[in-house]
Scaffold this motif. Sequence first.
Motif, PDB file in Angstrom:
ATOM      1  N   ASP A  92      50.098  45.400  69.809  1.00  0.00           N
ATOM      2  CA  ASP A  92      51.337  46.069  70.190  1.00  0.00           C
ATOM      3  C   ASP A  92      52.278  46.086  68.980  1.00  0.00           C
ATOM      4  O   ASP A  92      52.659  45.030  68.469  1.00  0.00           O
ATOM      5  CB  ASP A  92      51.979  45.310  71.350  1.00  0.00           C
ATOM      6  N   HIS A 113      55.380  52.655  73.100  1.00  0.00           N
ATOM      7  CA  HIS A 113      54.018  52.832  73.634  1.00  0.00           C
ATOM      8  C   HIS A 113      53.021  52.952  72.489  1.00  0.00           C
ATOM      9  O   HIS A 113      52.115  53.764  72.516  1.00  0.00           O
ATOM     10  CB  HIS A 113      53.954  54.072  74.531  1.00  0.00           C
ATOM     11  N   HIS A 170      47.795  52.703  74.995  1.00  0.00           N
ATOM     12  CA  HIS A 170      48.739  51.604  75.198  1.00  0.00           C
ATOM     13  C   HIS A 170      49.175  51.574  76.670  1.00  0.00           C
ATOM     14  O   HIS A 170      49.313  52.616  77.301  1.00  0.00           O
ATOM     15  CB  HIS A 170      49.952  51.836  74.285  1.00  0.00           C
ATOM     16  N   PHE A 210      50.294  51.126  69.769  1.00  0.00           N
ATOM     17  CA  PHE A 210      49.543  50.016  69.200  1.00  0.00           C
ATOM     18  C   PHE A 210      48.885  50.444  67.894  1.00  0.00           C
ATOM     19  O   PHE A 210      48.706  51.631  67.621  1.00  0.00           O
ATOM     20  CB  PHE A 210      48.526  49.384  70.161  1.00  0.00           C
ATOM     21  N   HIS A 251      49.547  56.246  69.987  1.00  0.00           N
ATOM     22  CA  HIS A 251      50.682  56.399  70.892  1.00  0.00           C
ATOM     23  C   HIS A 251      50.637  57.811  71.448  1.00  0.00           C
ATOM     24  O   HIS A 251      49.778  58.598  71.060  1.00  0.00           O
ATOM     25  CB  HIS A 251      52.002  56.077  70.193  1.00  0.00           C
TER      26      HIS A 251
END
Length: 318
Positions: free
Chosen positions: A155, A162, A94, A164, A70
Amino acid sequence: MTDVYQLSNRLYIIDTYDLKRKGRTASYVLKEDELTIIETSASPSVPHLLNGLSELGLSPDDIKNIIVTHIHLDHAGGAGLLLKHCPNAKVIVHPKGAKHLADPSRLIKGAKAVYGEKFEQLFDPILPIPEDRMVIKHHGETLKLSDSCTLTFYDTPGHSRHHFSIYDSKSKGIFSGDTLGIYYNELKKEKIDFILPSTSPNQFDPDEMLQSTSFIENLDVKEIYFSHFGVCHDPETVYSSIRKWMPIFLQAGEAGFQSITNNDFNAAVQAVEKELKNRISTYLTNIGVPENHKVYEILSVDCQVCAMGLVDYLTKKK
């Protein structure tokens, strides 16, 4: 000073000394056909990362993928600077984070609001990443690093939207970023696996964090690779810890929040921080961790940031 830890014949941790602290933030190196880095930490950590690569006999020229779980600065703040040393690499991010790497002005503004005069020391410089050197990975998409290794991106919101997490087909482990919290490696010598949620502002959502925890649990991973810091070989302890501590964090947030009679954000944060520290220290004392243990140094930092996230979440909720 650079510390490198070998996890297997193809997976390593480079300690990037975020906040100038040993064992705070890990960059993971995957020695596959496509040499890959997961997490860069902030820009002041990049020299540690480059030194670690050198100790492993690796050249930045050989790096093909720089992955950030992120876009918080302690995970991705150094991506732009590292990219300047890696002419053949692309940054994988992401979809909700890509625009902020291309134009980090909002990231910089937010960090300055939180860290004030310490911003430059902790994070400078934050360099934009050209869009043609970014790759966006959506939920369920993959990246093949070799014939025997494929990464799958999932996700996993909760800590941020934001975010993953990345599943490694070879080790059957997952790089969890902050979705599954912080692993306090300082207590490993005492044979204590201690994990707390990371509830930093401004997108923390407890329901999403618990849903992401269950999603990862259903993947039946064998190891969890924490960005803060190290490997837990007992995933069930991680899941149960998040489920145990989440309501405690929310209760501490409510208790501190309600003790403030006006809308003073800073006063609310201080009150919640005090509640968190009391509840965590009571637990650690009860399991035999002495009050002077070094884990309290980093817990003090984390409780402040987590308190900010809890107050932000409760303010929006109310």
